[in-house]
Design a protein around this motif. Structure first.
Motif, mmCIF file in Angstrom:
data_model
loop_
_atom_site.group_PDB
_atom_site.id
_atom_site.type_symbol
_atom_site.label_atom_id
_atom_site.label_comp_id
_atom_site.label_asym_id
_atom_site.label_seq_id
_atom_site.Cartn_x
_atom_site.Cartn_y
_atom_site.Cartn_z
ATOM 1 N N ILE A 154 -1.945 -7.416 -5.296
ATOM 2 C CA ILE A 154 -2.780 -6.904 -6.544
ATOM 3 C C ILE A 154 -2.602 -5.325 -6.707
ATOM 4 O O ILE A 154 -2.754 -4.568 -5.681
ATOM 5 N N ASN A 155 -2.001 -4.938 -7.932
ATOM 6 C CA ASN A 155 -2.170 -3.357 -7.990
ATOM 7 C C ASN A 155 -3.305 -2.960 -8.873
ATOM 8 O O ASN A 155 -3.101 -3.440 -10.097
ATOM 9 N N TYR A 156 -4.202 -2.251 -8.441
ATOM 10 C CA TYR A 156 -5.251 -2.164 -9.377
ATOM 11 C C TYR A 156 -5.228 -0.894 -10.120
ATOM 12 O O TYR A 156 -4.496 -0.086 -9.687
ATOM 13 N N HIS A 157 -5.754 -1.136 -11.462
ATOM 14 C CA HIS A 157 -6.141 0.029 -12.384
ATOM 15 C C HIS A 157 -7.222 0.852 -11.858
ATOM 16 O O HIS A 157 -8.399 0.524 -12.130
ATOM 17 N N GLU A 158 -6.741 2.089 -11.311
ATOM 18 C CA GLU A 158 -7.996 2.932 -10.869
ATOM 19 C C GLU A 158 -8.727 3.700 -11.964
ATOM 20 O O GLU A 158 -7.925 3.877 -13.065
ATOM 21 N N PRO A 159 -9.843 4.039 -12.108
ATOM 22 C CA PRO A 159 -10.728 3.721 -10.729
ATOM 23 C C PRO A 159 -11.425 2.363 -10.711
ATOM 24 O O PRO A 159 -11.260 1.685 -11.789
ATOM 25 N N LEU A 160 -11.660 1.849 -9.711
ATOM 26 C CA LEU A 160 -12.189 0.461 -9.698
ATOM 27 C C LEU A 160 -13.685 0.462 -8.671
ATOM 28 O O LEU A 160 -13.695 1.368 -8.033
ATOM 29 N N PHE A 161 -14.391 -0.113 -9.450
ATOM 30 C CA PHE A 161 -15.943 -0.039 -9.053
ATOM 31 C C PHE A 161 -16.198 -1.746 -8.659
ATOM 32 O O PHE A 161 -15.853 -2.564 -9.322
ATOM 33 N N ARG A 162 -17.225 -1.811 -7.549
ATOM 34 C CA ARG A 162 -17.848 -2.961 -7.209
ATOM 35 C C ARG A 162 -19.148 -2.933 -6.656
ATOM 36 O O ARG A 162 -19.495 -1.699 -6.220
ATOM 37 N N PRO A 163 -20.021 -3.787 -6.766
ATOM 38 C CA PRO A 163 -21.180 -3.687 -6.044
ATOM 39 C C PRO A 163 -21.278 -3.809 -4.584
ATOM 40 O O PRO A 163 -20.147 -4.232 -3.982
ATOM 41 N N PRO A 164 -22.114 -3.210 -3.756
ATOM 42 C CA PRO A 164 -21.913 -3.230 -2.476
ATOM 43 C C PRO A 164 -22.040 -4.582 -1.842
ATOM 44 O O PRO A 164 -21.343 -4.592 -0.922
ATOM 45 N N SER A 165 -22.547 -5.326 -2.461
ATOM 46 C CA SER A 165 -22.485 -6.739 -1.808
ATOM 47 C C SER A 165 -21.199 -7.525 -2.122
ATOM 48 O O SER A 165 -21.170 -8.458 -1.431
ATOM 49 N N GLU A 166 -20.387 -7.000 -2.744
ATOM 50 C CA GLU A 166 -18.994 -7.636 -3.038
ATOM 51 C C GLU A 166 -18.110 -6.875 -2.133
ATOM 52 O O GLU A 166 -16.788 -7.073 -2.245
ATOM 53 N N ALA A 167 -18.314 -6.319 -0.966
ATOM 54 C CA ALA A 167 -17.473 -5.823 0.050
ATOM 55 C C ALA A 167 -16.343 -6.530 0.555
ATOM 56 O O ALA A 167 -15.265 -6.165 0.647
ATOM 57 N N TYR A 168 -16.790 -7.992 0.670
ATOM 58 C CA TYR A 168 -15.739 -8.999 1.304
ATOM 59 C C TYR A 168 -15.153 -9.816 0.149
ATOM 60 O O TYR A 168 -14.351 -10.587 0.614
ATOM 61 N N SER A 169 -15.355 -9.575 -1.176
ATOM 62 C CA SER A 169 -14.992 -10.317 -2.123
ATOM 63 C C SER A 169 -13.481 -9.981 -2.433
ATOM 64 O O SER A 169 -13.160 -8.807 -2.327
ATOM 65 N N LEU A 170 -12.735 -10.815 -2.978
ATOM 66 C CA LEU A 170 -11.530 -10.516 -3.674
ATOM 67 C C LEU A 170 -11.938 -10.088 -5.057
ATOM 68 O O LEU A 170 -12.486 -10.744 -5.794
ATOM 69 N N ILE A 171 -11.332 -8.723 -5.296
ATOM 70 C CA ILE A 171 -11.779 -8.357 -6.627
ATOM 71 C C ILE A 171 -10.566 -8.350 -7.619
ATOM 72 O O ILE A 171 -9.519 -8.250 -7.234
ATOM 73 N N LEU A 172 -10.916 -9.092 -8.685
ATOM 74 C CA LEU A 172 -9.810 -9.489 -9.708
ATOM 75 C C LEU A 172 -10.048 -8.654 -11.024
ATOM 76 O O LEU A 172 -11.082 -8.968 -11.747
ATOM 77 N N GLN A 173 -9.584 -7.843 -11.568
ATOM 78 C CA GLN A 173 -9.691 -7.077 -12.805
ATOM 79 C C GLN A 173 -9.113 -8.102 -14.018
ATOM 80 O O GLN A 173 -7.774 -8.276 -14.090
ATOM 81 N N VAL A 174 -10.003 -8.709 -14.580
ATOM 82 C CA VAL A 174 -9.835 -9.325 -15.853
ATOM 83 C C VAL A 174 -10.001 -8.666 -17.050
ATOM 84 O O VAL A 174 -9.303 -9.130 -18.305
ATOM 85 N N SER A 175 -10.478 -7.218 -17.088
ATOM 86 C CA SER A 175 -10.548 -6.487 -18.196
ATOM 87 C C SER A 175 -10.397 -5.115 -17.546
ATOM 88 O O SER A 175 -10.834 -4.803 -16.416
ATOM 89 N N LEU A 176 -10.148 -4.183 -18.275
ATOM 90 C CA LEU A 176 -10.191 -2.819 -17.810
ATOM 91 C C LEU A 176 -11.144 -1.943 -18.464
ATOM 92 O O LEU A 176 -11.176 -1.936 -19.866
ATOM 93 N N GLY A 177 -11.802 -1.146 -17.903
ATOM 94 C CA GLY A 177 -12.957 -0.402 -18.370
ATOM 95 C C GLY A 177 -14.016 -0.934 -18.796
ATOM 96 O O GLY A 177 -14.352 -2.002 -18.518
ATOM 97 N N CYS A 178 -14.888 -0.452 -19.962
ATOM 98 C CA CYS A 178 -16.213 -0.896 -20.289
ATOM 99 C C CYS A 178 -15.933 -1.003 -21.802
ATOM 100 O O CYS A 178 -15.669 -0.191 -22.461
#
Length: 292
Positions: free
Chosen positions: A2-26
């Motif tokens: 996966i090539n992420y579109h930075e910046p990328l944020f996640r909740p602390p509790s998702e530290a070991y989760s696979l992060i998948l960007q289904v949308s970009l931005g807010c």
């Protein structure tokens, strides 16, 4: 991969989760206090691109039990698309136990009760929602685009559909002028929602206090450290939660608090009172550590 579109944020509790960007931005991206996605234009990613990234991780299928859907409010993606993405995740990752995402109340309101139940049944088990405040006057001042009523209604619908909630309140968000009503009404809102998880962060100014002040519709007078903790006392005193895990241990917090409601409510208030009664000897996180 996966090539992420930075910046990328996640909740602390998702530290070991696979992060998948289904949308970009807010999709909203107008809140006075938030700079997380100011460098991005909002868009929903093409389904084929998301599927390709899921497929690229199939070699690690047995390693992932949790997936976090990014960016700022991935729940804005249509029910049909989210449903197909969840199906693909369940097919690809046989050990998957939970899918989670950031959401704003508008995202939930845009989906029917039946659609929310179907998404929950397909593994969407947790939504992270920054409700920031329960005070309508303050919500208008920060251009949140939500009200006490819209937030309560949407989040209760999500819980009724079987989706757990992790909600966040911003300590100090209204400054001195709004402090008391912010604390009281935020507690009232949280009491109506009864989230499984609750956290507080302290308002910060990544691009400077003056930038926030200009975007704030009203007079903003920041709280000092002791005033922030006094606001927390009012908030916690007014919480009536049946079963919620509470965390106030983010890097922005001066006083670290952790506990379960209702069991640990008085213990946390005792800690707060200890600081307020003897601030000179209080064990607080130093200012320089808050950005770490």
């Amino acid at each position: 991969m996966i090539n992420y579109h930075e910046p990328l944020f996640r909740p602390p509790s998702e530290a070991y989760s696979l992060i998948l960007q289904v949308s970009l931005g807010c999709a909203w991206n107008k809140c006075a206090f938030c700079e997380m996605y100011s460098s991005k234009n909002f868009s929903v990613r093409k389904e084929e691109d998301v599927f390709a990234e899921i497929d690229s991780m199939s070699a690690y299928a047995n390693q992932y039990r949790k997936v976090f859907l990014a960016d700022g409010n991935a729940m804005v993606v249509s029910f049909t698309k989210l449903s197909r993405i969840l199906d693909q995740l369940n097919t690809t990752f046989p050990r998957l136990t939970r899918v989670s995402a950031y959401a704003i109340p508008k995202d939930i309101e845009a989906k029917t009760d039946e659609e929310l139940q179907i998404l929950a049944g397909k593994g969407l088990k947790l939504l992270y929602v920054g409700i920031e405040s329960g005070d309508n006057e303050l919500l208008t001042a920060i251009n949140k685009g939500e009200t006490f009523e819209s937030t309560s209604r949407a989040l209760q619908r999500a819980r009724k559909a079987g989706i757990k909630l992790s909600v966040m309140i911003l300590n100090g968000l209204g400054g001195k002028n709004y402090s008391h009503q912010h604390a009281i009404n935020s507690a009232k809102l949280v009491n109506e929602i009864q989230p499984e998880f609750l956290s507080t962060l302290v308002i910060s100014y990544p691009y400077g206090e003056e930038r926030f002040r200009k975007k704030f519709d009203g007079e903003f007078i920041p709280l000092n450290t002791i005033e922030l903790i006094a606001e927390m006392k009012i908030f916690i005193e007014n919480l009536e939660l049946n079963q919620s895990i509470f965390r106030s241990d983010h890097a922005s917090n001066y006083l670290i608090l952790r506990g379960n409601f209702p069991r640990d409510k008085q213990e946390m208030l005792n800690r707060i009172n200890g600081v307020l009664n003897d601030p000179a000897n209080a064990q607080l996180r130093p200012e320089w550590m808050r950005g770490l």
